[in-house]
Design an enzyme around this catalytic site. Structure first.
Site, PDB file in Angstrom:
ATOM      1  N   ASP A  31     -20.393  73.463  10.901  1.00 34.29           N
ATOM      2  CA  ASP A  31     -20.271  74.592   9.976  1.00 34.29           C
ATOM      3  C   ASP A  31     -19.278  74.233   8.872  1.00 34.29           C
ATOM      4  OD1 ASP A  31     -20.880  77.906  10.304  1.00 34.29           O
ATOM      5  OD2 ASP A  31     -19.294  77.309   8.912  1.00 34.29           O
ATOM      6  N   ILE A  32     -19.595  74.648   7.651  1.00 33.40           N
ATOM      7  CA  ILE A  32     -18.758  74.304   6.495  1.00 33.40           C
ATOM      8  C   ILE A  32     -17.413  75.048   6.547  1.00 33.40           C
ATOM      9  CG2 ILE A  32     -19.580  76.101   4.890  1.00 33.40           C
ATOM     10  CD1 ILE A  32     -19.902  73.866   2.786  1.00 33.40           C
ATOM     11  N   ASN A  88     -25.980  85.684  15.123  1.00 29.25           N
ATOM     12  CA  ASN A  88     -25.798  86.895  14.327  1.00 29.25           C
ATOM     13  C   ASN A  88     -27.169  87.265  13.778  1.00 29.25           C
ATOM     14  OD1 ASN A  88     -22.996  86.955  14.699  1.00 29.25           O
ATOM     15  ND2 ASN A  88     -22.687  85.497  13.044  1.00 29.25           N
ATOM     16  N   HIS A 101     -30.166  80.759  13.170  1.00 30.91           N
ATOM     17  CA  HIS A 101     -29.288  79.665  13.599  1.00 30.91           C
ATOM     18  C   HIS A 101     -28.425  80.123  14.766  1.00 30.91           C
ATOM     19  CE1 HIS A 101     -27.340  81.960  10.370  1.00 30.91           C
ATOM     20  NE2 HIS A 101     -26.197  81.740  10.990  1.00 30.91           N
TER      21      HIS A 101
HETATM   22  P1  5GP Z   1     -24.042  83.757   9.794  1.00 33.42           P
HETATM   23  O1  5GP Z   1     -22.951  84.692   9.381  1.00 33.42           O
HETATM   24  O2  5GP Z   1     -25.265  83.869   8.908  1.00 33.42           O
HETATM   25  O3  5GP Z   1     -24.361  83.838  11.250  1.00 33.42           O
HETATM   26  O4  5GP Z   1     -23.438  82.321   9.622  1.00 33.42           O
HETATM   27  C1  5GP Z   1     -23.710  81.466   8.562  1.00 33.42           C
HETATM   28  C2  5GP Z   1     -22.814  80.263   8.724  1.00 33.42           C
HETATM   29  O5  5GP Z   1     -23.295  79.233   7.886  1.00 33.42           O
HETATM   30  C3  5GP Z   1     -21.360  80.516   8.330  1.00 33.42           C
HETATM   31  O6  5GP Z   1     -20.520  80.222   9.444  1.00 33.42           O
HETATM   32  C4  5GP Z   1     -21.123  79.583   7.156  1.00 33.42           C
HETATM   33  O7  5GP Z   1     -19.840  79.020   7.155  1.00 33.42           O
HETATM   34  C5  5GP Z   1     -22.215  78.529   7.352  1.00 33.42           C
HETATM   35  N1  5GP Z   1     -22.714  77.918   6.128  1.00 33.42           N
HETATM   36  C6  5GP Z   1     -23.175  78.576   5.020  1.00 33.42           C
HETATM   37  N2  5GP Z   1     -23.594  77.695   4.092  1.00 33.42           N
HETATM   38  C7  5GP Z   1     -23.411  76.460   4.625  1.00 33.42           C
HETATM   39  C8  5GP Z   1     -23.669  75.137   4.118  1.00 33.42           C
HETATM   40  O8  5GP Z   1     -24.142  74.927   3.015  1.00 33.42           O
HETATM   41  N3  5GP Z   1     -23.358  74.104   4.960  1.00 33.42           N
HETATM   42  C9  5GP Z   1     -22.826  74.304   6.192  1.00 33.42           C
HETATM   43  N4  5GP Z   1     -22.555  73.216   6.917  1.00 33.42           N
HETATM   44  N5  5GP Z   1     -22.581  75.538   6.697  1.00 33.42           N
HETATM   45  C10 5GP Z   1     -22.859  76.603   5.923  1.00 33.42           C
END
Ligand code: 5GP
Ligand code: ZN
Length: 135
Positions: A31-32, A88, A101
């Site tokens: 995760d970024i 989520n 994811h």
């Molecule tokens: P959500 O809140 O949708 O469950 O989580 C999305 C996750 O994706 C977040 O933890 C965010 O940091 C991660 N994320 C979003 N864009 C990118 C990206 O371009 N690269 C990576 N490695 N992670 C990402």
């Protein structure tokens, strides 16, 4: 695949990302914005917005994703100490990226229970217990 979806772009290699694991069905990468020493995203390559989009045919990939989470946890040395796997789902579920994811999070003690904030607790103030969900 969706043109604008960031995780589809990562799966198509249009956005360079170091894979933790990759096969025909799944891609895993760090995760970024990690919330713990281990924070890996496990992403089905097929574009599904979230679990609402998953059909019978997707069951093997979803199962594989969970097994992959356990394998990566083992490789990262957190299998025994423990970890959390989170999906989520939708706006009120806190989903930001609209491509299904699994978060694999660990490497530090995580908030007990579901990781909910005080205002998310039941009116009595205790964590939800004995929750039974029929699947
Ligand atoms: P959500 O809140 O949708 O469950 O989580 C999305 C996750 O994706 C977040 O933890 C965010 O940091 C991660 N994320 C979003 N864009 C990118 C990206 O371009 N690269 C990576 N490695 N992670 C990402
Ligand atoms: Zn996508």
């Amino acid at each position: 695949m969706s043109d604008e979806c960031i995780f589809c772009k990562i799966a198509r290699k249009e956005v360079p990302t170091e894979p933790v694991y990759e096969d025909h069905d799944l891609l895993a990468f760090d995760d970024i914005h990690p919330v713990a020493p281990v924070h890996v995203l496990i992403v089905p390559k097929e574009h599904m917005v979230n679990l609402n989009d998953a059909g019978k045919n997707d069951v093997p990939v979803l199962g594989k994703a969970l097994r992959l989470a356990a394998k990566i946890a083992d490789e990262r040395g957190i299998a025994e100490s423990g970890y959390r796997v989170v999906v989520n789902n939708g706006e009120q579920g806190g989903q930001v990226v609209p491509h299904l994811h699994f978060h694999l999070v660990g490497g530090r003690p995580l908030t007990p229970g579901l990781g909910l904030r005080r205002e998310d607790l039941s009116p009595g103030g205790s964590f939800l217990t004995g929750c039974r969900i029929g699947v």
